[in-house]
Design an enzyme around this catalytic site. Structure first.
Site, short mmCIF file in Angstrom:
data_model
loop_
_atom_site.label_atom_id
_atom_site.label_comp_id
_atom_site.label_asym_id
_atom_site.label_seq_id
_atom_site.Cartn_x
_atom_site.Cartn_y
_atom_site.Cartn_z
CG HIS A 125 -0.30 0.27 2.51
ND1 HIS A 125 0.19 -0.73 3.33
CD2 HIS A 125 -0.04 1.44 3.16
CE1 HIS A 125 0.71 -0.20 4.42
NE2 HIS A 125 0.57 1.11 4.35
CG HIS A 190 1.65 7.65 10.76
ND1 HIS A 190 2.50 8.32 9.92
CD2 HIS A 190 1.79 6.34 10.45
CE1 HIS A 190 3.14 7.46 9.14
NE2 HIS A 190 2.74 6.25 9.45
#
Length: 276
Positions: A125, A190
């Protein structure tokens, strides 16, 4: 001779694909509009090849084998195997560019880098989400470049900037006429698998955006190194942005968009560098 015609960066949070149908309307609209701008700009450059920098997410590598840098030199690569990525690419394989990939590998070795290489990789991804959101019907040939940004020790920001400058030189030394776009994917802030998962460090994100606008390589390397040690582990992916920054000549940063997105668990950012 080959030419770098564009440099871009984009977030690749898995929830952009995995949770797409359940994201709130405002988040989807923001992602659609910003990735469309990015996609329109990329397509307008009519690239023959995409050189895409990302980190592997335990798809190709694990703790028994983690290369700091790896160049995909094959003529084709496998599409993303993650369940949430199924169906986003219609082809059984994604095209590579073996000649340019091998040329970059040889150039890197002559330039005192020591990358690993693979004749076939799985595109996870990290590369797959930006390519999907760009909106290509047929993805151009890609040279995937993986950087270890998952398990310490990581390449330093200084080394990543040097790698980016080398990539620019390598592409421009390739004898075939090719229009090449370079991507750095990942980030911004993140935190993955930590007690701080879900934390979006907006101060970090905004400070780094300002660094890309104004900082010298030395300042960017020093300040990014310091800031990365004080924020979530997934923010390490911003090193991919620094590579795109260096390929562009370390200037010309244009922020397409930034938004802290709790639904995707990241500070989501997209950018372009004007080539100098």
């Amino acid at each position: 001779m080959a030419k770098v015609v564009g440099c871009f960066a984009a977030s690749h949070a898995p929830n952009i694909a995995r949770a797409w149908d359940t994201l709130n309307e405002g988040t989807r609209e923001w992602l659609n509009s910003r990735y469309k701008i990015l996609g329109d700009r990329v397509k307008a450059l009519e690239p023959d090849v995409l050189v895409v920098h990302s980190n592997d997410h335990w798809i190709n590598f694990f703790l028994d084998n983690i290369p700091a840098f790896l160049i995909g030199i094959g003529a084709e690569h496998d599409p993303p195997p993650e369940p949430f990525m199924k169906g986003l690419f219609t082809r059984d394989t994604l095209p590579g560019h073996a000649d340019l990939g091998r040329h970059i590998l040889d150039y890197a070795l002559e330039a005192d880098f020591d990358p690993s290489y693979s004749h076939r990789v799985k595109i996870d991804h990290g590369i797959g989400i930006p390519l999907w959101r760009v909106g290509y019907n047929d993805v151009p040939p890609i040279v995937p470049v993986f950087i270890n940004l998952v398990e310490k020790p990581f390449p330093t920001p200084k080394r990543c900037l040097a790698w980016g400058h080398m990539i620019r030189d390598a592409i421009e030394a390739f004898p075939e006429d090719l229009r090449v776009v370079v991507f750095g994917t990942g980030g911004l802030s993140h935190s993955i698998g930590e007690t701080t998962m879900g934390w979006i460090d907006e101060d970090f994100d905004l400070a780094c955006i300002e660094l890309f606008k104004t900082a010298s390589d030395e300042q960017l390397a020093n300040e990014l190194g310091q800031r990365l040690s004080q924020t979530g582990n997934g923010s390490a992916e911003l090193r991919s942005w620094s590579i795109a920054h260096a390929v562009a000549g370390s200037h010309g940063f244009d922020l397409i968009g930034y938004a802290p997105q709790p639904e995707t668990l990241i500070g989501c950012g997209l950018a372009e560098w004007k080539i100098g």
